[in-house]
Scaffold this motif. Sequence first.
Motif, mmCIF file in Angstrom:
data_model
loop_
_atom_site.group_PDB
_atom_site.id
_atom_site.type_symbol
_atom_site.label_atom_id
_atom_site.label_comp_id
_atom_site.label_asym_id
_atom_site.label_seq_id
_atom_site.Cartn_x
_atom_site.Cartn_y
_atom_site.Cartn_z
ATOM 1 N N SER A 130 0.706 -1.236 0.016
ATOM 2 C CA SER A 130 -0.022 0.138 0.229
ATOM 3 C C SER A 130 1.031 1.162 -0.090
ATOM 4 O O SER A 130 1.877 1.270 0.722
ATOM 5 C CB SER A 130 -0.791 -0.129 1.095
ATOM 6 N N PHE B 271 1.143 5.547 -0.083
ATOM 7 C CA PHE B 271 0.518 6.810 0.180
ATOM 8 C C PHE B 271 0.700 7.789 -0.947
ATOM 9 O O PHE B 271 1.796 7.918 -1.053
ATOM 10 C CB PHE B 271 0.781 7.251 1.529
ATOM 11 N N GLU C 152 -0.316 11.581 -2.888
ATOM 12 C CA GLU C 152 -1.053 12.760 -2.733
ATOM 13 C C GLU C 152 -1.731 12.917 -4.056
ATOM 14 O O GLU C 152 -1.221 12.650 -5.282
ATOM 15 C CB GLU C 152 0.327 14.132 -2.750
ATOM 16 N N PHE D 158 -6.070 12.781 -0.828
ATOM 17 C CA PHE D 158 -4.729 11.833 -0.914
ATOM 18 C C PHE D 158 -5.506 10.671 -1.565
ATOM 19 O O PHE D 158 -6.710 10.188 -1.419
ATOM 20 C CB PHE D 158 -4.226 11.648 0.031
ATOM 21 N N ILE E 124 -4.552 5.947 -1.711
ATOM 22 C CA ILE E 124 -3.918 4.830 -1.221
ATOM 23 C C ILE E 124 -4.006 3.985 -2.371
ATOM 24 O O ILE E 124 -4.774 3.408 -2.846
ATOM 25 C CB ILE E 124 -4.608 4.227 0.166
ATOM 26 N N ARG F 94 -3.030 0.469 -3.869
ATOM 27 C CA ARG F 94 -2.634 -0.847 -3.579
ATOM 28 C C ARG F 94 -2.253 -1.691 -4.906
ATOM 29 O O ARG F 94 -2.994 -1.757 -5.651
ATOM 30 C CB ARG F 94 -4.054 -1.615 -2.769
ATOM 31 N N GLY G 205 11.149 7.581 -1.700
ATOM 32 C CA GLY G 205 10.467 8.656 -0.892
ATOM 33 C C GLY G 205 9.072 8.495 -0.634
ATOM 34 O O GLY G 205 8.476 9.305 0.112
ATOM 35 N N THR H 284 5.801 6.847 1.057
ATOM 36 C CA THR H 284 5.464 5.918 2.707
ATOM 37 C C THR H 284 4.561 4.729 2.102
ATOM 38 O O THR H 284 3.628 4.821 1.268
ATOM 39 C CB THR H 284 4.562 6.918 3.489
ATOM 40 N N VAL I 245 2.556 12.073 6.098
ATOM 41 C CA VAL I 245 2.453 10.720 6.552
ATOM 42 C C VAL I 245 3.536 10.088 6.524
ATOM 43 O O VAL I 245 4.376 10.132 5.464
ATOM 44 C CB VAL I 245 1.133 10.242 5.513
ATOM 45 N N ASN I 246 3.835 9.405 7.780
ATOM 46 C CA ASN I 246 5.158 8.391 7.781
ATOM 47 C C ASN I 246 4.761 6.987 7.948
ATOM 48 O O ASN I 246 3.438 6.821 8.070
ATOM 49 C CB ASN I 246 5.842 8.951 8.957
ATOM 50 N N GLU I 247 5.731 6.238 8.076
ATOM 51 C CA GLU I 247 5.313 4.863 8.275
ATOM 52 C C GLU I 247 4.778 4.507 9.516
ATOM 53 O O GLU I 247 3.728 3.481 9.737
ATOM 54 C CB GLU I 247 6.591 3.967 8.136
ATOM 55 N N PHE J 116 0.974 5.933 8.592
ATOM 56 C CA PHE J 116 0.352 5.359 7.562
ATOM 57 C C PHE J 116 -0.633 4.167 7.785
ATOM 58 O O PHE J 116 -0.150 3.458 8.584
ATOM 59 C CB PHE J 116 1.255 5.148 6.536
ATOM 60 N N SER J 117 -1.805 4.145 7.294
ATOM 61 C CA SER J 117 -2.445 3.079 7.289
ATOM 62 C C SER J 117 -2.998 2.745 5.831
ATOM 63 O O SER J 117 -3.069 3.630 5.074
ATOM 64 C CB SER J 117 -3.790 3.107 8.095
ATOM 65 N N ASP J 118 -3.383 1.425 5.478
ATOM 66 C CA ASP J 118 -3.707 1.301 3.949
ATOM 67 C C ASP J 118 -5.389 1.587 4.013
ATOM 68 O O ASP J 118 -5.847 1.076 2.957
ATOM 69 C CB ASP J 118 -3.233 -0.113 3.714
ATOM 70 N N GLU J 119 -5.695 1.811 5.199
ATOM 71 C CA GLU J 119 -7.379 1.998 5.102
ATOM 72 C C GLU J 119 -7.572 3.651 5.301
ATOM 73 O O GLU J 119 -7.319 3.975 6.087
ATOM 74 C CB GLU J 119 -7.929 1.341 6.615
ATOM 75 N N ILE J 120 -8.287 4.038 4.221
ATOM 76 C CA ILE J 120 -8.871 5.356 4.112
ATOM 77 C C ILE J 120 -9.552 5.886 5.530
ATOM 78 O O ILE J 120 -9.000 6.924 5.893
ATOM 79 C CB ILE J 120 -9.998 5.584 3.047
ATOM 80 N N LYS J 121 -10.186 4.994 6.217
ATOM 81 C CA LYS J 121 -10.919 5.484 7.063
ATOM 82 C C LYS J 121 -9.976 5.879 8.458
ATOM 83 O O LYS J 121 -10.206 6.727 9.245
ATOM 84 C CB LYS J 121 -11.868 4.607 7.656
ATOM 85 N N LEU K 276 -6.699 6.871 8.175
ATOM 86 C CA LEU K 276 -6.014 8.100 7.899
ATOM 87 C C LEU K 276 -7.180 9.253 8.103
ATOM 88 O O LEU K 276 -6.657 10.429 8.628
ATOM 89 C CB LEU K 276 -5.554 8.217 6.296
ATOM 90 N N GLN K 277 -8.417 9.159 7.645
ATOM 91 C CA GLN K 277 -9.308 10.469 7.756
ATOM 92 C C GLN K 277 -9.461 10.576 9.286
ATOM 93 O O GLN K 277 -9.774 11.586 9.782
ATOM 94 C CB GLN K 277 -10.647 9.955 7.079
ATOM 95 N N LEU L 208 -3.099 15.611 4.418
ATOM 96 C CA LEU L 208 -2.222 14.933 4.611
ATOM 97 C C LEU L 208 -1.206 14.680 3.478
ATOM 98 O O LEU L 208 -1.854 14.881 2.346
ATOM 99 C CB LEU L 208 -2.475 13.288 4.794
ATOM 100 N N VAL L 209 0.154 14.850 3.426
ATOM 101 C CA VAL L 209 1.028 14.977 2.552
ATOM 102 C C VAL L 209 2.169 13.965 2.682
ATOM 103 O O VAL L 209 2.358 13.222 3.578
ATOM 104 C CB VAL L 209 1.629 16.424 2.253
ATOM 105 N N GLU L 210 2.554 13.727 1.476
ATOM 106 C CA GLU L 210 3.745 12.304 1.318
ATOM 107 C C GLU L 210 4.836 13.130 2.220
ATOM 108 O O GLU L 210 5.121 14.207 2.455
ATOM 109 C CB GLU L 210 4.250 12.383 0.088
ATOM 110 N N PRO L 211 5.616 12.132 2.778
ATOM 111 C CA PRO L 211 6.780 12.657 3.619
ATOM 112 C C PRO L 211 7.893 13.258 2.821
ATOM 113 O O PRO L 211 7.963 13.161 1.542
ATOM 114 C CB PRO L 211 7.351 11.306 4.001
#
Lengths: 143, 433
Positions: A7, A9, A11, A42, A44, A46, A63, A65, B376-378, B381-386, B388-389, B411-414
């Motif tokens: 998975s 992340f 943007e 954003f 995700i 997969r 870079g 996550t 968002v860092n490791e 981060f979750s692979d579930e949208i809810k 992160l929301q 939320l932005v990339e690291p």
Amino acid sequence: MKVQQISIFIENKSGRLAEVARLLDERKVSIRALSLADTSDFGILRLLVDNTDAALFALKEGGFTVSKTEVVAVEVPDQPGGLSRILQVLDESQINVEYMYAFAERNANNAIIIFRFDDIDNAIGTLQAKGVSVLTGERLYSL
Amino acid sequence: MIWNDDFETLPREALESLQAKRLKQVSERVYATVPFYRQQFDQAGVKPENIRSLDDLRRLPFTLKQDMRDNYPYGLFAKPLDQIVRIHASSGTTGKPTVVGYTRRDIENWTELMARSFVAAGAHCGDVIHNAYGYGLFTGGLGAHYGAERIGASVIPMSGGNTKKQLMIMQDFGSTVLTCTPSYSLFLAEAAAEEGVDIRKFKLRVGILGAEPWSERMRDEIEAKVGIKAIDIYGLSEILGPGVGIECIEAQSGLHIWEDHFIPEIIDPHTCEVLPDGEQGELVITTITKEGIPLIRYRTRDITRIIAEPCICGRTHRRLARMSGRSDDMLIIRGVNVFPSQIESVLMQIEGVEPHYLLIVDREGTLDTLEVQVEVNEQTFSDEIKVLQGLSRRIEKEIKDLLGISCRIRLVEPKTLVRSEGKAQRVIDKRPK
Ligand SMILES: [Zn+2]
């Protein structure tokens, strides 16, 4: 019986998906299946790939996550009621599906459905007991 | 341990009446001897004889750093040079430095306050104090030096730089107390590790760290990596140098400001209104014993709040919360004063969230909007949208609880947000001016 899924992340801005594809391509990693869940800000991404560790390394180095999650791949015969039966089994056993996505199997008339469960072991046990075809990782990556 | 029991534990009532007496004296002194203050007082329509109680303090005009620059170099001195025994100056990143002069009695008081500070931080006679604050025009080195000698410790006047030598001396001389900036203490630990040496095995016990802003998270890091109790010390050269305030080792929570020498106030940096204890705003200090260059209601630009609750250490002098930014950074969003550091403190309380952020202030119609970008860092981060929301909503709620304004978390990339201790851009204000 568990399948490794990556998975990522992402943007919501242009070029990010292309960047993921580029990084994987550089490492000769092939994408087997892909699903993007997104919100206004954003998404995700997969992925199921043929070399999970190489993909993780490449993406982290690039870079992003990323995380590795375990999912279940189920083969559904391409006939009426195929999916409906599986969902019914899950519902009856009160197994919660976090999300799912599907893709078609090459050279066959089957569909593959990827499930993410809260309780993956229980879900696999239940599906198998009901005669549902759960694919191994090796099988899936080689498709 | 307390260095000066009589003064440090003076009952509040006696302390405040001492402050009132000294405030009156300093008002008379500056009015009589500093033309700048005579003019300022006259303009504000206040005479020294109007200053009868502590409440009258707010009738006096503020002093700004610019006033010191305008009166460069000696214009604000209240004593002729034949009574000034020491001159220090701030670095002054732009233009002329700010210059301060000390009489013999000022040096004596400074030494006393640094002695109190060392003892409050847990240092004592028999300690080997490794003083890595710079010696020179900067007040840090000499200020700490005199105080260290006063308590009978053995002081090593290292000054800054030459890290390898610092480490060798620290190890060979058995330094027990380290005085330097918080970031340098971490740098020393890392440099030691590179040499294959574990600084935690040294005899160091306490670090008295200041002269730059730092955070609780950095304290944890220093305590773990350097193997010391990390104590926050506050000072600024305009007011004295180090030793204006210090955390006690008993509580390590808030810096006691020596109220028999200074009167702290907290003001709204925008309206200049004096705020009640506990409210965050700009620290204003009046020096009530200084002779060389007394300052009336000096605007420090540092953001903090006064902690009036009694401290477990027994000192009666009130505490200042850790400095959390500069008033120049303040934003006014929908009429609410917002300091970027407040947002940072919210983020740091949330497990896994990194204190890197960017605030985007904009206006939609007549309404100000605030967007907070968080990486968002490791860990988060979750692979579930809810999930992160949920994280976004939690941060939104905590910011709303603290500041009373709604914001939107993005939320932005690291590594998309600039990371740096110093001049990182934390705010983009897109509102039409
Ligand atoms: Zn205390």
